[in-house]
Each structure stands twice: as C-alpha cells, then as structure tokens.
Design a protein around this motif. Structure first.
Motif, PDB file in Angstrom:
ATOM      1  N   ARG A  57      50.629  29.235  52.798  1.00  0.00           N
ATOM      2  CA  ARG A  57      52.034  30.064  52.982  1.00  0.00           C
ATOM      3  C   ARG A  57      51.765  31.592  52.346  1.00  0.00           C
ATOM      4  NH1 ARG A  57      54.861  26.807  50.546  1.00  0.00           N
ATOM      5  NH2 ARG A  57      54.950  27.832  48.546  1.00  0.00           N
ATOM      6  N   ARG A  58      50.836  31.525  51.304  1.00  0.00           N
ATOM      7  CA  ARG A  58      51.027  33.012  50.730  1.00  0.00           C
ATOM      8  C   ARG A  58      49.662  33.878  51.158  1.00  0.00           C
ATOM      9  NH1 ARG A  58      52.401  31.253  44.502  1.00  0.00           N
ATOM     10  NH2 ARG A  58      54.433  30.838  44.916  1.00  0.00           N
ATOM     11  N   TRP A  59      48.823  33.209  51.644  1.00  0.00           N
ATOM     12  CA  TRP A  59      47.439  34.002  52.071  1.00  0.00           C
ATOM     13  C   TRP A  59      47.159  33.733  53.482  1.00  0.00           C
ATOM     14  CZ3 TRP A  59      47.819  31.824  47.127  1.00  0.00           C
ATOM     15  CH2 TRP A  59      47.382  32.558  45.881  1.00  0.00           C
ATOM     16  N   ARG A  60      47.725  32.562  54.236  1.00  0.00           N
ATOM     17  CA  ARG A  60      47.776  32.180  55.614  1.00  0.00           C
ATOM     18  C   ARG A  60      46.224  31.820  56.074  1.00  0.00           C
ATOM     19  NH1 ARG A  60      49.608  37.500  57.097  1.00  0.00           N
ATOM     20  NH2 ARG A  60      47.698  38.060  58.112  1.00  0.00           N
ATOM     21  N   THR A  61      45.130  32.562  55.646  1.00  0.00           N
ATOM     22  CA  THR A  61      43.758  32.254  55.919  1.00  0.00           C
ATOM     23  C   THR A  61      42.967  32.162  54.591  1.00  0.00           C
ATOM     24  OG1 THR A  61      43.328  34.382  56.496  1.00  0.00           O
ATOM     25  CG2 THR A  61      44.275  32.913  58.249  1.00  0.00           C
ATOM     26  N   ILE A  62      41.898  31.682  54.838  1.00  0.00           N
ATOM     27  CA  ILE A  62      40.757  32.048  54.094  1.00  0.00           C
ATOM     28  C   ILE A  62      40.163  33.306  53.672  1.00  0.00           C
ATOM     29  CG2 ILE A  62      38.831  31.376  55.365  1.00  0.00           C
ATOM     30  CD1 ILE A  62      39.017  30.434  51.897  1.00  0.00           C
ATOM     31  N   GLU A  63      40.393  33.901  54.810  1.00  0.00           N
ATOM     32  CA  GLU A  63      40.137  35.517  54.868  1.00  0.00           C
ATOM     33  C   GLU A  63      40.903  36.136  53.931  1.00  0.00           C
ATOM     34  OE1 GLU A  63      37.999  33.776  58.133  1.00  0.00           O
ATOM     35  OE2 GLU A  63      40.319  33.593  57.784  1.00  0.00           O
ATOM     36  N   GLY A  64      42.457  35.773  54.046  1.00  0.00           N
ATOM     37  CA  GLY A  64      43.252  36.221  52.963  1.00  0.00           C
ATOM     38  C   GLY A  64      42.954  36.023  51.872  1.00  0.00           C
ATOM     39  N   VAL A  65      42.678  35.131  51.388  1.00  0.00           N
ATOM     40  CA  VAL A  65      42.152  34.844  50.071  1.00  0.00           C
ATOM     41  C   VAL A  65      40.871  35.622  49.524  1.00  0.00           C
ATOM     42  CG1 VAL A  65      41.262  33.157  48.416  1.00  0.00           C
ATOM     43  CG2 VAL A  65      42.948  32.190  50.203  1.00  0.00           C
ATOM     44  N   ILE A  66      39.976  35.866  50.487  1.00  0.00           N
ATOM     45  CA  ILE A  66      38.932  36.432  50.167  1.00  0.00           C
ATOM     46  C   ILE A  66      39.363  37.941  49.844  1.00  0.00           C
ATOM     47  CG2 ILE A  66      36.529  37.464  51.094  1.00  0.00           C
ATOM     48  CD1 ILE A  66      36.351  34.416  49.899  1.00  0.00           C
ATOM     49  N   THR A  67      39.984  38.326  50.705  1.00  0.00           N
ATOM     50  CA  THR A  67      40.590  39.794  50.810  1.00  0.00           C
ATOM     51  C   THR A  67      41.202  40.142  49.515  1.00  0.00           C
ATOM     52  OG1 THR A  67      40.786  39.963  53.201  1.00  0.00           O
ATOM     53  CG2 THR A  67      41.773  41.592  51.857  1.00  0.00           C
ATOM     54  N   ASP A  68      41.937  39.257  49.014  1.00  0.00           N
ATOM     55  CA  ASP A  68      42.714  39.453  47.597  1.00  0.00           C
ATOM     56  C   ASP A  68      41.853  39.345  46.724  1.00  0.00           C
ATOM     57  OD1 ASP A  68      44.698  39.734  45.760  1.00  0.00           O
ATOM     58  OD2 ASP A  68      45.703  37.665  46.031  1.00  0.00           O
ATOM     59  N   MET A  69      40.653  38.715  46.797  1.00  0.00           N
ATOM     60  CA  MET A  69      39.642  38.485  45.542  1.00  0.00           C
ATOM     61  C   MET A  69      38.737  39.496  45.442  1.00  0.00           C
ATOM     62  SD  MET A  69      37.246  35.189  44.971  1.00  0.00           S
ATOM     63  CE  MET A  69      36.380  35.634  46.630  1.00  0.00           C
ATOM     64  N   LEU A  70      38.693  40.608  46.634  1.00  0.00           N
ATOM     65  CA  LEU A  70      37.769  41.444  46.497  1.00  0.00           C
ATOM     66  C   LEU A  70      37.882  42.545  45.460  1.00  0.00           C
ATOM     67  CD1 LEU A  70      35.726  43.227  48.130  1.00  0.00           C
ATOM     68  CD2 LEU A  70      37.135  44.461  49.339  1.00  0.00           C
ATOM     69  N   GLY A  71      39.110  43.015  45.212  1.00  0.00           N
ATOM     70  CA  GLY A  71      39.235  43.939  44.127  1.00  0.00           C
ATOM     71  C   GLY A  71      38.863  43.268  42.755  1.00  0.00           C
ATOM     72  N   GLN A  72      38.902  42.127  42.527  1.00  0.00           N
ATOM     73  CA  GLN A  72      38.596  41.773  41.283  1.00  0.00           C
ATOM     74  C   GLN A  72      37.102  41.483  41.043  1.00  0.00           C
ATOM     75  OE1 GLN A  72      40.434  37.945  40.351  1.00  0.00           O
ATOM     76  NE2 GLN A  72      42.559  38.885  40.150  1.00  0.00           N
TER      77      GLN A  72
END
Length: 206
Positions: A57-72
C-alpha cells in the motif's frame, strides 16, 4: 538539490516512521544476502515484521522500496583538499572503489538502475541523487581553476562524471570486480584530459 519524495516516505516520528525504518532496514539486509532479482515484498515483510499488504500500500512495488532506500545508502564520498587536483581525483576514485568493493553496495546500484528502468519516479530520484553528488564533488575543479591547474572554462561536472563512468560500466555492463587499478586509471585519465582542456565548455575542433 532536494530529490523528489519517494513512495512510502513520511515526516519523521510516529508509527509510520517506525514502519518505514523497519521496511528499509529489512530491504538493506536483504541486499546483504541475495541478489535484487531474488528480493520480494514477502521476504521484506517477513524480515521487517511489517505486513506485506502495508508495504504494497505504501510503496506499491519492490522498486518503490529500493528507491526510498537510495537516499540512505547511496554512500558518502569524502571531498578531499590536498592542494592538487590530481591527488584529489585519485582520493575520490579510491573512495568509490572501496564503496563498490562491498557486494551489498554493488547490488544497491544494480537495484536502483533496474528500478529506474521500470518506474519513472525511481528514475527521477536516481537522477536527482547522482546529479547532487556530482555537483558536490565538483568543488574540486573550482579549486583547481583557482590554482591555475585547468582552464577557467572547464566543465567541472563533466570531469566528475568522467571519473565515475568507468565504475558504472564495469558494475553494470562487464560485471567485473572493482579494483584499485580501475580507480587509478579513472582518476588519471580524467585529470590528464582536464589539464589538456578536453572538458572546456567552449572547446571546438580545429
């Protein structure tokens, strides 16, 4: 430059922030043990303790999770000030080599590039992150211009892009190990080209 807000990101604090932290840590831990192609929402859910439906629901896909993680986890490249452009560039490329010598960091780059190819939002975040990184390191060329080492109209961002390009070619195309020799060649070739005026903004062939 501020990158676009990725899927699932929120203001810090509260249960939502804790959920985000747990999911991103789980994704990071997954990259430490397996290739990106083997990581799934369900695996992250099991590792994080966050329900898979919540992640979708919050990230939609695994790609959404990875994108969010990139900044960290995109890595912090130190900006040296040795008094010599040549030595500064060699210091930077050695730092890049050390970062990508770790399998998890290599997998992160592969994951980010794969995600960018699948989702426009991921591509936008990736471009913003790397553009900001190049801009920060470009101060090395500004100092070199002040010292008279390179022409005043040297395109600083193109020089920094040139030292990074060989690393990504090896990471993503030839898929060979990152080593100190690659770091040396990348720095030295960019330095010599900059000194010879290859990166001048008004350069034109005779």
């Amino acid at each position: 430059m501020t990158a676009p807000r990725p899927h699932g990101s929120t203001r810090p604090g509260g249960r939502t922030a804790r959920t985000r932290a747990a999911v991103l840590k789980a994704a990071w831990d997954e990259l430490g043990t397996r290739e990106f192609s083997d990581i799934t929402i369900d695996r992250i859910a099991r590792r994080s303790g966050v329900h898979a439906a919540t992640i979708r629901r919050r990230w939609r896909t695994i790609e959404g999770v990875i994108t969010d993680m990139l900044g960290q986890h995109s890595g912090t490249i130190p900006i040296p000030d040795t008094g010599s452009l040549r030595e500064d560039l060699h210091t930077v490329t050695r730092s890049i080599a050390e970062f990508y010598a770790l399998p998890r960091n290599r997998r992160l780059v592969e994951a980010v590039v794969t995600s960018a190819a699948r989702e426009p939002g991921a591509a936008e975040v990736m471009r913003a992150v790397f553009k900001n990184r190049i801009k920060q390191v470009s101060v090395l060329l500004e100092r070199a211009v002040e010292r008279g080492e390179v022409p005043a109209d040297t395109d600083a961002e193109e020089v920094i892009a040139a030292i990074g390009a060989p690393f990504y070619y090896r990471l993503l195309i030839t898929r060979r190990p990152i080593d100190t020799e690659l770091a040396r060649i990348s720095a030295e070739s960019a330095y010599l080209a900059a000194v010879e005026g290859v990166f001048r903004t008004d350069a034109s062939p005779d």
